[in-house]
Design an enzyme around this catalytic site. Structure first.
Site, PDB file in Angstrom:
ATOM      1  N   HIS A  11      -1.764 -10.377   9.622  1.00  0.00           N
ATOM      2  CA  HIS A  11      -0.482 -11.016   9.273  1.00  0.00           C
ATOM      3  C   HIS A  11      -0.408 -12.342  10.026  1.00  0.00           C
ATOM      4  CE1 HIS A  11       3.640 -11.392   7.955  1.00  0.00           C
ATOM      5  NE2 HIS A  11       3.946 -11.751   9.187  1.00  0.00           N
ATOM      6  N   ILE A  54       0.875  -1.183   0.000  1.00  0.00           N
ATOM      7  CA  ILE A  54       0.000   0.000   0.000  1.00  0.00           C
ATOM      8  C   ILE A  54       0.908   1.228   0.000  1.00  0.00           C
ATOM      9  CG2 ILE A  54      -1.735   1.285   1.309  1.00  0.00           C
ATOM     10  CD1 ILE A  54      -2.804  -1.338   0.189  1.00  0.00           C
TER      11      ILE A  54
END
Ligand code: GRF
Length: 210
Positions: free
Chosen positions: A109, A93
């Site tokens: 994650h 991003i």
């Protein structure tokens, strides 16, 4: 809260979010847009099956990265997305989008950050490294996205025991089932109900326990 989910693969985390909304575990939130960089991501099918706008926006469709980033941000803004959820999204991003959504982008994650994270630690590689290192406990982390890789303020974590005969695939599945699919919906619910704030780069929430 209007949620936009960014995906790249099978979409099991997206599915966990949709199921949590349907059964009331997440309140005051709706998934209004799903974007994948991969046109073949099954996650797009899951969105369509749920009557959610599902689009593919891929770097390959643009002259350069900058144009791709602009298109991605434009689509998110046009859809009125207020919280961006990265659910197995494998594209970095850019600062332009992080700055447009300060502490309004979260990522799941598959490790206990700061272990086994950062550039190159995605998908199965994360679990291969955990098994290689011989850790006895791993897990998953939901964190806010800043301009680094897996470096933003941590919102929730959940630990998962490693078994002596685990393979990366078996471990990945357990981390998804026992951790990811629980803490990602929970984090969205906390945010949707204003139960999370960031002070001095650390998250304050009354519900640390998952
Ligand atoms: C998995 O590796 C998961 O650990 C990570 O993203 C990958 C795909 O997840 N969070 P999903 O099934 O597409 O949600």
């Amino acid at each position: 809260l209007k949620v936009g989910v960014l995906v790249s693969g099978g979409g099991t985390n997206l599915q966990a979010i949709l199921d949590a909304i349907d059964c009331g575990k997440i309140t005051n939130a709706e998934v209004s847009l799903v974007i994948s960089n991969n046109p073949k991501a099954y996650a797009l099918e899951r969105a369509k099956n749920h009557n959610i706008e599902a689009v593919c926006i891929s770097p390959k469709q643009f002259e350069n990265r900058e144009e791709f980033h602009r298109a991605l941000l434009a689509k998110l803004k046009e859809s009125g997305v207020e919280l961006i959820v990265l659910a197995g999204f494998l594209v970095a991003i850019p600062p332009m989008i992080v700055e447009a959504y300060p502490n309004k982008i979260i990522n799941i994650h598959p490790s206990l950050i700061p272990s086994f994270c950062g550039v190159g630690y995605y998908g199965l590689h994360v679990h291969e490294k955990a098994l290689e290192r011989g850790v006895r406990v791993t897990g998953a982390t939901v964190h806010f996205v800043d301009t680094g890789t897996d470096t933003g303020p941590i919102i929730l974590q959940k630990a998962v025991k490693i078994k002596s005969d685990d393979t990366p695939e078996v471990l990945q599945r357990r981390v998804m089932e026992k951790a990811e699919w629980k803490i990602l919906p929970k984090a969205i619910n906390l945010i949707a109900n204003d139960k999370v704030k960031v002070v001095d780069g650390r998250v304050e929430t009354e519900e640390f326990d998952t």
